[in-house]
Design a protein around this motif. Sequence first.
Motif, mmCIF file in Angstrom:
data_model
loop_
_atom_site.group_PDB
_atom_site.id
_atom_site.type_symbol
_atom_site.label_atom_id
_atom_site.label_comp_id
_atom_site.label_asym_id
_atom_site.label_seq_id
_atom_site.Cartn_x
_atom_site.Cartn_y
_atom_site.Cartn_z
ATOM 1 N N LYS A 50 16.248 -11.855 -2.959
ATOM 2 C CA LYS A 50 15.243 -12.486 -3.813
ATOM 3 C C LYS A 50 13.860 -12.449 -3.162
ATOM 4 C CE LYS A 50 18.303 -15.869 -5.985
ATOM 5 N NZ LYS A 50 18.632 -17.305 -6.044
ATOM 6 N N CYS A 51 13.809 -12.608 -1.841
ATOM 7 C CA CYS A 51 12.531 -12.684 -1.127
ATOM 8 C C CYS A 51 11.914 -11.326 -0.822
ATOM 9 C CB CYS A 51 12.721 -13.437 0.191
ATOM 10 S SG CYS A 51 13.120 -15.182 -0.003
ATOM 11 N N ILE A 52 12.729 -10.302 -0.680
ATOM 12 C CA ILE A 52 12.246 -9.004 -0.204
ATOM 13 C C ILE A 52 11.126 -8.405 -1.056
ATOM 14 C CG2 ILE A 52 12.942 -6.586 0.125
ATOM 15 C CD1 ILE A 52 15.461 -7.703 1.497
ATOM 16 N N PRO A 53 11.194 -8.407 -2.385
ATOM 17 C CA PRO A 53 10.074 -7.808 -3.138
ATOM 18 C C PRO A 53 8.732 -8.498 -2.867
ATOM 19 C CG PRO A 53 11.966 -8.115 -4.570
ATOM 20 C CD PRO A 53 12.291 -8.794 -3.280
ATOM 21 N N ILE A 54 8.740 -9.804 -2.794
ATOM 22 C CA ILE A 54 7.496 -10.540 -2.531
ATOM 23 C C ILE A 54 7.011 -10.250 -1.119
ATOM 24 C CG2 ILE A 54 6.503 -12.855 -2.287
ATOM 25 C CD1 ILE A 54 8.598 -13.695 -4.472
ATOM 26 N N ILE A 55 7.913 -10.309 -0.168
ATOM 27 C CA ILE A 55 7.549 -10.058 1.235
ATOM 28 C C ILE A 55 7.052 -8.627 1.400
ATOM 29 C CG2 ILE A 55 8.458 -9.905 3.593
ATOM 30 C CD1 ILE A 55 8.068 -12.773 2.656
ATOM 31 N N TRP A 56 7.689 -7.658 0.721
ATOM 32 C CA TRP A 56 7.276 -6.263 0.847
ATOM 33 C C TRP A 56 5.841 -6.067 0.364
ATOM 34 C CZ3 TRP A 56 5.978 -2.227 -2.539
ATOM 35 C CH2 TRP A 56 5.922 -0.970 -1.942
ATOM 36 N N VAL A 57 5.498 -6.688 -0.761
ATOM 37 C CA VAL A 57 4.127 -6.579 -1.276
ATOM 38 C C VAL A 57 3.143 -7.188 -0.280
ATOM 39 C CG1 VAL A 57 2.549 -7.373 -3.084
ATOM 40 C CG2 VAL A 57 4.787 -6.458 -3.699
ATOM 41 N N ILE A 58 3.475 -8.356 0.254
ATOM 42 C CA ILE A 58 2.612 -9.005 1.247
ATOM 43 C C ILE A 58 2.440 -8.118 2.469
ATOM 44 C CG2 ILE A 58 2.413 -10.958 2.839
ATOM 45 C CD1 ILE A 58 3.839 -12.655 0.641
ATOM 46 N N VAL A 59 3.536 -7.548 2.949
ATOM 47 C CA VAL A 59 3.489 -6.673 4.125
ATOM 48 C C VAL A 59 2.618 -5.452 3.856
ATOM 49 C CG1 VAL A 59 4.891 -5.082 5.515
ATOM 50 C CG2 VAL A 59 5.662 -7.426 5.165
ATOM 51 N N MET A 60 2.791 -4.810 2.702
ATOM 52 C CA MET A 60 2.006 -3.620 2.395
ATOM 53 C C MET A 60 0.510 -3.946 2.314
ATOM 54 S SD MET A 60 3.934 -0.988 2.423
ATOM 55 C CE MET A 60 2.919 0.258 1.663
ATOM 56 N N LEU A 61 0.168 -5.060 1.681
ATOM 57 C CA LEU A 61 -1.245 -5.451 1.588
ATOM 58 C C LEU A 61 -1.819 -5.788 2.957
ATOM 59 C CD1 LEU A 61 -1.136 -7.632 -1.650
ATOM 60 C CD2 LEU A 61 -2.159 -5.360 -1.391
ATOM 61 N N LEU A 62 -1.075 -6.565 3.731
ATOM 62 C CA LEU A 62 -1.513 -6.953 5.072
ATOM 63 C C LEU A 62 -1.673 -5.724 5.963
ATOM 64 C CD1 LEU A 62 -2.113 -9.579 6.621
ATOM 65 C CD2 LEU A 62 0.283 -9.625 7.286
ATOM 66 N N MET A 63 -0.711 -4.820 5.871
ATOM 67 C CA MET A 63 -0.749 -3.611 6.698
ATOM 68 C C MET A 63 -1.911 -2.703 6.297
ATOM 69 S SD MET A 63 0.885 -2.515 9.184
ATOM 70 C CE MET A 63 0.538 -1.023 10.029
ATOM 71 N N THR A 64 -2.127 -2.543 5.016
ATOM 72 C CA THR A 64 -3.166 -1.637 4.527
ATOM 73 C C THR A 64 -4.568 -2.144 4.828
ATOM 74 O OG1 THR A 64 -1.728 -0.885 2.760
ATOM 75 C CG2 THR A 64 -4.072 -0.463 2.488
ATOM 76 N N PHE A 65 -4.804 -3.413 4.561
ATOM 77 C CA PHE A 65 -6.168 -3.914 4.613
ATOM 78 C C PHE A 65 -6.562 -4.585 5.927
ATOM 79 C CE2 PHE A 65 -5.252 -3.819 0.014
ATOM 80 C CZ PHE A 65 -6.191 -2.868 -0.324
ATOM 81 N N ILE A 66 -5.611 -5.038 6.717
ATOM 82 C CA ILE A 66 -5.981 -5.747 7.944
ATOM 83 C C ILE A 66 -5.326 -5.121 9.169
ATOM 84 C CG2 ILE A 66 -5.923 -7.978 9.154
ATOM 85 C CD1 ILE A 66 -5.920 -9.288 6.323
ATOM 86 N N VAL A 67 -4.015 -5.212 9.262
ATOM 87 C CA VAL A 67 -3.302 -4.808 10.478
ATOM 88 C C VAL A 67 -3.460 -3.322 10.774
ATOM 89 C CG1 VAL A 67 -1.017 -4.640 11.531
ATOM 90 C CG2 VAL A 67 -1.667 -6.720 10.330
ATOM 91 N N GLY A 68 -3.325 -2.478 9.771
ATOM 92 C CA GLY A 68 -3.447 -1.032 9.989
ATOM 93 C C GLY A 68 -4.792 -0.638 10.555
ATOM 94 N N ARG A 69 -5.836 -1.254 10.055
ATOM 95 C CA ARG A 69 -7.184 -0.934 10.537
ATOM 96 C C ARG A 69 -7.387 -1.394 11.979
ATOM 97 N NH1 ARG A 69 -10.879 -1.845 5.128
ATOM 98 N NH2 ARG A 69 -9.580 -0.509 3.857
ATOM 99 N N ILE A 70 -6.913 -2.590 12.285
ATOM 100 C CA ILE A 70 -7.035 -3.092 13.660
ATOM 101 C C ILE A 70 -6.180 -2.254 14.603
ATOM 102 C CG2 ILE A 70 -6.623 -5.069 15.184
ATOM 103 C CD1 ILE A 70 -7.175 -6.869 12.711
#
Length: 173
Positions: A50-70
């Motif tokens: 149940k949690c994985i789809p929500i967590i996956w979207v959060i991870v992709m956004l976090l990775m793309t816009f913040i963590v990946g750049r740093i």
Amino acid sequence: MEELRLPWSNREGLLYGGIIAIITCIIMATFNIARSFGKFDAEVMLTSLKCIPIIWVIVMLLMTFIVGRIANYGVRRFTEPTDGFNTRIVFNIIFCVTMMSMSMTLIGPLVGTIMSGQFEIVEVFMEWPYLWPTNFCVAFWVEMLVAQPFARMVMKRMHLRRISMNNGGASNE
């Protein structure tokens, strides 16, 4: 000697990151939910699914816009142009896993408590210093031994298939 680099499209980057994120999400969500329940059973798996789809979207956004750049900045800062591919991958994993495990050790339980109807923000912040070191260690080895190698294998096969289709199509004309 000049290194051969295949150009990555945004779609390929999304696929690569998505594969890594889904593998890591499945393993880490299941691990953390099982740890919070104190057991591993069908209920843990159902809650995790149940949690994985929500967590996956959060991870992709976090990775793309913040963590990946740093992480990219950190890799450029701590590696030299003469360093090999594996060195860059290891540094990238270290930066990404450190930042993602720190943030997701906080965000994951918040999402879980919101989804369960029990918003316990103080407890989540109180447990963070105890949960993060374990999450970092598990996520690091998941990335090193499972997620990254699998994603690279998929990308390599995709590129080899594209090359063979291009070569096959050129020879048929």
